[in-house]
Design an enzyme around this catalytic site. Sequence first.
Site, PDB file in Angstrom:
ATOM      1  N   LYS A  11       4.537  -2.366   4.419  1.00  0.00           N
ATOM      2  CA  LYS A  11       3.999  -1.699   3.234  1.00  0.00           C
ATOM      3  C   LYS A  11       2.818  -2.498   2.653  1.00  0.00           C
ATOM      4  CE  LYS A  11       8.618   0.198   2.213  1.00  0.00           C
ATOM      5  NZ  LYS A  11       9.708   0.313   1.191  1.00  0.00           N
ATOM      6  N   TYR A  51       8.620  10.223   2.597  1.00  0.00           N
ATOM      7  CA  TYR A  51       9.728   9.966   1.682  1.00  0.00           C
ATOM      8  C   TYR A  51      10.322  11.250   1.099  1.00  0.00           C
ATOM      9  CZ  TYR A  51       9.132   4.867   1.694  1.00  0.00           C
ATOM     10  OH  TYR A  51       9.101   3.535   2.041  1.00  0.00           O
ATOM     11  N   PHE A  59      12.306   7.352  -9.032  1.00  0.00           N
ATOM     12  CA  PHE A  59      11.307   6.381  -8.565  1.00  0.00           C
ATOM     13  C   PHE A  59      10.305   6.977  -7.586  1.00  0.00           C
ATOM     14  CE2 PHE A  59      15.135   5.883  -5.878  1.00  0.00           C
ATOM     15  CZ  PHE A  59      14.615   6.102  -4.614  1.00  0.00           C
ATOM     16  N   ARG A  87      17.025  -2.234  11.322  1.00  0.00           N
ATOM     17  CA  ARG A  87      17.596  -2.195   9.967  1.00  0.00           C
ATOM     18  C   ARG A  87      18.301  -3.523   9.649  1.00  0.00           C
ATOM     19  NH1 ARG A  87      16.339   2.014   6.339  1.00  0.00           N
ATOM     20  NH2 ARG A  87      18.438   1.855   5.467  1.00  0.00           N
ATOM     21  N   THR A  93      18.199  -2.591   1.168  1.00  0.00           N
ATOM     22  CA  THR A  93      17.075  -2.005   0.415  1.00  0.00           C
ATOM     23  C   THR A  93      16.635  -2.910  -0.734  1.00  0.00           C
ATOM     24  OG1 THR A  93      17.842   0.191   1.008  1.00  0.00           O
ATOM     25  CG2 THR A  93      16.352   0.047  -0.876  1.00  0.00           C
ATOM     26  N   ARG A 104      13.655  -8.889   4.334  1.00  0.00           N
ATOM     27  CA  ARG A 104      13.638  -8.737   2.872  1.00  0.00           C
ATOM     28  C   ARG A 104      14.349  -9.893   2.180  1.00  0.00           C
ATOM     29  NH1 ARG A 104      15.172  -2.313   3.029  1.00  0.00           N
ATOM     30  NH2 ARG A 104      13.066  -1.442   3.182  1.00  0.00           N
ATOM     31  N   ASN A 114       9.546  -4.157  -1.427  1.00  0.00           N
ATOM     32  CA  ASN A 114      10.420  -4.707  -0.377  1.00  0.00           C
ATOM     33  C   ASN A 114       9.766  -4.784   0.996  1.00  0.00           C
ATOM     34  OD1 ASN A 114      10.632  -2.033   0.377  1.00  0.00           O
ATOM     35  ND2 ASN A 114      12.810  -1.819  -0.115  1.00  0.00           N
ATOM     36  N   HIS A 117       9.385  -0.860   5.891  1.00  0.00           N
ATOM     37  CA  HIS A 117      10.201   0.334   6.113  1.00  0.00           C
ATOM     38  C   HIS A 117      10.714   0.332   7.545  1.00  0.00           C
ATOM     39  CE1 HIS A 117      11.476   4.530   6.371  1.00  0.00           C
ATOM     40  NE2 HIS A 117      10.908   4.518   7.567  1.00  0.00           N
ATOM     41  N   GLU A 128       9.702  10.537  11.789  1.00  0.00           N
ATOM     42  CA  GLU A 128       8.694   9.620  11.243  1.00  0.00           C
ATOM     43  C   GLU A 128       7.642   9.249  12.289  1.00  0.00           C
ATOM     44  OE1 GLU A 128      11.193   6.508   9.685  1.00  0.00           O
ATOM     45  OE2 GLU A 128      11.950   7.801   8.076  1.00  0.00           O
TER      46      GLU A 128
HETATM   47  P1  DAT Z   1      15.235   1.829   2.701  1.00  0.00           P
HETATM   48  O1  DAT Z   1      13.752   1.511   2.603  1.00  0.00           O
HETATM   49  O2  DAT Z   1      16.056   0.561   2.785  1.00  0.00           O
HETATM   50  O3  DAT Z   1      15.549   2.812   3.805  1.00  0.00           O
HETATM   51  P2  DAT Z   1      15.719   4.020   0.822  1.00  0.00           P
HETATM   52  O4  DAT Z   1      15.425   4.965   1.951  1.00  0.00           O
HETATM   53  O5  DAT Z   1      16.982   4.223   0.075  1.00  0.00           O
HETATM   54  O6  DAT Z   1      15.666   2.493   1.323  1.00  0.00           O
HETATM   55  O7  DAT Z   1      14.530   4.073  -0.233  1.00  0.00           O
HETATM   56  C1  DAT Z   1      13.187   4.117   0.214  1.00  0.00           C
HETATM   57  C2  DAT Z   1      12.362   3.174  -0.624  1.00  0.00           C
HETATM   58  O8  DAT Z   1      12.352   3.644  -1.971  1.00  0.00           O
HETATM   59  C3  DAT Z   1      12.895   1.747  -0.692  1.00  0.00           C
HETATM   60  O9  DAT Z   1      12.485   0.961   0.395  1.00  0.00           O
HETATM   61  C4  DAT Z   1      12.325   1.276  -1.988  1.00  0.00           C
HETATM   62  C5  DAT Z   1      12.339   2.519  -2.852  1.00  0.00           C
HETATM   63  N1  DAT Z   1      13.553   2.562  -3.668  1.00  0.00           N
HETATM   64  C6  DAT Z   1      14.805   2.856  -3.246  1.00  0.00           C
HETATM   65  N2  DAT Z   1      15.696   2.804  -4.242  1.00  0.00           N
HETATM   66  C7  DAT Z   1      14.971   2.470  -5.341  1.00  0.00           C
HETATM   67  C8  DAT Z   1      15.293   2.239  -6.692  1.00  0.00           C
HETATM   68  N3  DAT Z   1      16.561   2.352  -7.148  1.00  0.00           N
HETATM   69  N4  DAT Z   1      14.288   1.886  -7.532  1.00  0.00           N
HETATM   70  C9  DAT Z   1      13.030   1.768  -7.101  1.00  0.00           C
HETATM   71  N5  DAT Z   1      12.651   1.981  -5.831  1.00  0.00           N
HETATM   72  C10 DAT Z   1      13.611   2.309  -4.958  1.00  0.00           C
HETATM   73 MG    MG Z   2      15.173   4.837   3.943  1.00  0.00          MG
END
Ligand code: DAT
Ligand code: MG
Length: 150
Positions: A11, A51, A59, A87, A93, A104, A114, A117, A128
Site C-alpha cells: 500500500k 474493497y 472506514f 496471509r 489486520t 505487519r 497496515n 494487502h 483481485e
Molecule cells: P485484511 O487487509 O487483513 O484482509 P480486511 O479485509 O478486513 O483486512 O480490511 C481491509 C482493510 O481495511 C484493512 O487492511 C485495513 C482496513 N480496515 C479494516 N478494518 C478496519 C477498521 N476497523 N478501521 C479502519 N480500517 C480498517
Molecule cells: Mg481483506
Amino acid sequence: SVTERSFIAIKPDGVARNLVGEIIARFERKGFVLVGLKQIVPTADLAKSHYAEHAERPFFGGLVSFITSGPVVAMVWEGKGVIAAARALIGATNPLASAPGTIRGDLAIDVGRNIIHGSDSVDSAKREIALWFAETELLATATPNPHIYE
Ligand code: DAT
Ligand code: MG
C-alpha cells in the site's frame, strides 16, 4: 498445487516508507515466485472494486482515499499454498495484534496504515488478480524449483 496464485499489494504507506524491498524479500525467501509486478496509483474505481466487500463499513471512504493516495506495488505471487501462507506472512489486520515475525507485526502500528494487502481465499485471489492485471502482464506458470519442492 504449485500453480496457486495470490494478489499481494504494498500500500502507499509501505511504498512511502521504503519497505518494498523488505517485503518482497520475505516472499522470495519463503520460495514463492513473482509472476506479476507493477507500480501504479490506483483510480478510485479500482480501489472501490477491490474493497467492494467493505463498501458499507464506516472506514470505507478513508480506506479508498488512503489506497489511492500514492503508488501501490501490485504483485502476483505463485506457489504451493501461497494464499494462506501469504496471509500468515502478513499477519493480522490490526498490526498491534499481529505476531512479531509477521510483516505487519514487525513493521506497522495502525490498522489504517497496515502497509500490505493479501488475498484471503482462492475466489478473492482470482477476482483481485483479474481486477489489477491483464493476462498479458503475468508470466506463465513457473517450473517448480527442485531445491524448494520435493
Ligand atoms: P485484511 O487487509 O487483513 O484482509 P480486511 O479485509 O478486513 O483486512 O480490511 C481491509 C482493510 O481495511 C484493512 O487492511 C485495513 C482496513 N480496515 C479494516 N478494518 C478496519 C477498521 N476497523 N478501521 C479502519 N480500517 C480498517
Ligand atoms: Mg481483506
